[in-house]
Design a protein around this motif. Structure first.
Motif: not given
Length: 573
Positions: A379-385
């Motif tokens: 649930n971390h934003p903007d994480v690509k993978d």
């Protein structure tokens, strides 16, 4: 003479007369011979006449008197007249008589013509008239028991057991179990002799049906006892053999180096001798776990067997299996290098599993929540993978036939175990970070920017110094090329300032303060340890002066400019 053979004297027969009721020998004596009289003078013999035969004593009939084989006299010494001939119509019977223990005839027996034998005892002499003793009171010795025909003493007939209704006990007679008698009519071992006297039959017949039931129950009890004792002995023998084999016998083992059938075996991390032996036994490589453990202990390098994928053969001896597992020829693991990005790891997994390209990447994108990530890694934003930084660099057992999600789950578990072992949650707070997720991100940056292991701790200090709110050199911007290359999916050195400054992606650390949204690769042990223990020398700048392997550090902008000039000089600019 009367019909009973009495004499014609005036004195009647007395019951004490020793000749009273004497049945003689049934006509078995030989022909009569001349006998001497009482005074030693020859005495005239009269031929004996056949006598009428009467019924048997045992049937209520009486024998005729005078059937002895010697002459009879009255009390005055006068010899009786011969008997009358036998009545016609009666047939002679020739059956051997039976005798009691005193030699007297017993039971029923046939009669025979009277004939005196040469062995008959001499006739008793007549008592003189007026004598003191008469034949009525003659002593018993004067009339010894007659000898049987043939001159021998008769054998006494065995005495029959008395009939009784009480159970004689286990020591009397034979048990029905051993005689084999189990007829319903109570005749055990019947041989067809229906005329046998009742007292000669089995005891169960004399006692009735109850005795038979006892016999049958006793026989069944005997069989039960034999079965119980036999089973007990068999059980004791079996378990005794197993106990001996377990403690003293050699473990079962195959012979040779295998049957030629190859098999891929995966040994989990941390497996000891017994765990490895169980895997090998399950796959048919070795015959028993104990044999493998013994062979591993006997080999000086046996304890160095590691986890991973091994190509072995079925039905190998334990010693040959240990030897092959120690050889590099048997290892077929998937090696994940330090700093590898997830995109490259997915391609390696596809190739090893022989699946279509992009299969593992698709699984990671759609099923990442079910692959075992810790709670603080989601649930971390903007994480690509979301899996970046959790495909821990190591050696993994990956072989054709496995599922991509199983391989990914194994790698995530290895990384999570490592981070928890180093207590990332506590250490992150002490380093001024917002949780272990940021600590993993720092470690990935250290791994990506550091050129050698000697650079890692200095690089770690550079990151922490640039993140400080007091940083006026870069204003809390990291300005790392590695993060821009990650978002671009490339590894370039020459990146124009216009390109970098025009890109506002969260992973671009030239245009965004602080750390990128997540890790940009998978850090190894050294990078992780450096992130946890940075130097404290004041480093805030660094430049790869040779463009490849050599990295130099600076504490201020002036030192940094000198390093830039050195880099440009190395390139011929």
């Amino acid at each position: 003479m009367t019909e009973y053979g009495r004499g014609q004297g005036s004195e009647p027969w007395h019951p004490d007369d020793p000749l009273y009721g004497d049945g003689g020998w049934g006509g078995q004596q030989a022909a009569p011979q001349a006998q001497q009289s009482y005074g030693g003078q020859p005495q005239q013999q009269y031929p004996q006449q056949p006598q009428q035969q009467y019924g048997d004593w045992g049937t209520g009939d009486q024998h005729a008197y005078g059937d002895q084989g010697y002459p009879q006299y009255d009390q005055y010494g006068r010899q009786y007249a011969p008997q009358q001939p036998q009545q016609p119509g009666h047939q002679q019977q020739h059956q051997q008589p039976q005798y009691d223990q005193n030699g007297w005839p017993t039971g029923s027996y046939p009669q025979d013509p009277y004939a005196g034998g040469p062995q008959d005892p001499p006739a008793p002499p007549p008592a003189p008239p007026g004598g003191a003793q008469s034949h009525y009171s003659a002593p018993p010795a004067a009339y010894p028991p007659p000898a049987p025909p043939g001159g021998g003493r008769p054998e006494p007939e065995p005495e029959l057991e008395p009939r009784t209704d009480w159970d004689p006990g286990p020591d009397q007679g034979e048990h029905a179990f051993f005689t084999g008698g189990d007829d319903g009519d109570g005749r055990d071992g019947d041989d067809g002799r229906d005329g046998e006297p009742g007292d000669r039959r089995g005891r169960g017949e004399r006692r009735g049906g109850g005795g038979k039931e006892k016999k049958r129950r006793s026989g069944l009890a005997c069989l039960v006892v034999v079965a119980v004792f036999g089973g007990g002995l068999a059980g004791v023998g079996y378990f005794g053999y197993q106990f001996y084999q377990d403690r003293f016998g050699s473990a079962p083992d195959f012979a040779g180096s295998g049957n030629g059938q190859q098999v891929t075996v995966t040994i989990p991390k941390g497996s000891g001798g017994y765990a490895i032996g169980q895997v090998l036994k399950k796959m048919g490589v070795v015959k028993s776990v104990d044999a493998f453990v013994a062979a591993q202990a006997a080999n000086p390098d046996g304890k160095s067997i590691q986890d991973g994928v091994y190509t072995l053969q079925k039905e190998m001896s334990a010693a040959s299996a240990v030897e092959l597992m120690l050889s590099p020829k048997s290892r077929d693991n998937l090696i994940i290098a330090e700093g590898k990005r997830n995109a490259a790891v997915y391609e390696l997994i596809d190739a090893r599993l022989e699946v279509a390209k992009g299969t593992t990447a698709k699984v990671a994108e759609t099923r990442w929540k079910s692959l075992g990530l810790p709670d603080w890694a989601v649930n971390h934003p903007d994480v690509k993978d979301p899996l970046e930084g959790f495909l821990f660099p190591s050696s993994y057992a990956v072989a054709k036939g496995q599922k991509p999600e199983d391989v990914l789950r194994q790698m995530v578990a290895r990384a999570t175990e490592k981070y928890e072992a180093l207590d990332f949650e506590t250490k992150a707070e002490s380093l001024g970070l917002e949780g272990p997720w940021e600590l993993v991100t720092v470690a990935s940056l250290v791994q990506a920017e550091g050129k050698t292991h000697d650079d890692f701790r200095k690089m770690s200090e550079v990151i922490y110094n640039r993140l400080k709110p007091t940083n006026t050199e870069t204003n809390q911007k990291l300005q790392f090329d590695s993060s821009f290359n990650y978002l671009k999916g490339q590894s370039e050195i020459d990146i124009s300032e216009s390109e970098i400054n025009s890109n506002t992606d969260p992973y671009n650390t030239y245009t965004n303060k602080g750390l990128p949204p997540g890790p940009i690769g998978n850090p190894g042990d050294d990078a992780i340890k450096a992130a946890l223990n940075p130097t404290s020398d004041g480093w805030i700048y660094f430049v790869a002066t040779d463009g490849m392997d050599k990295t130099e550090f600076a504490r201020n902008i002036e030192e940094h400019q000198k390093l830039v000039d050195k880099f440009n000089a190395s390139r011929g600019d």
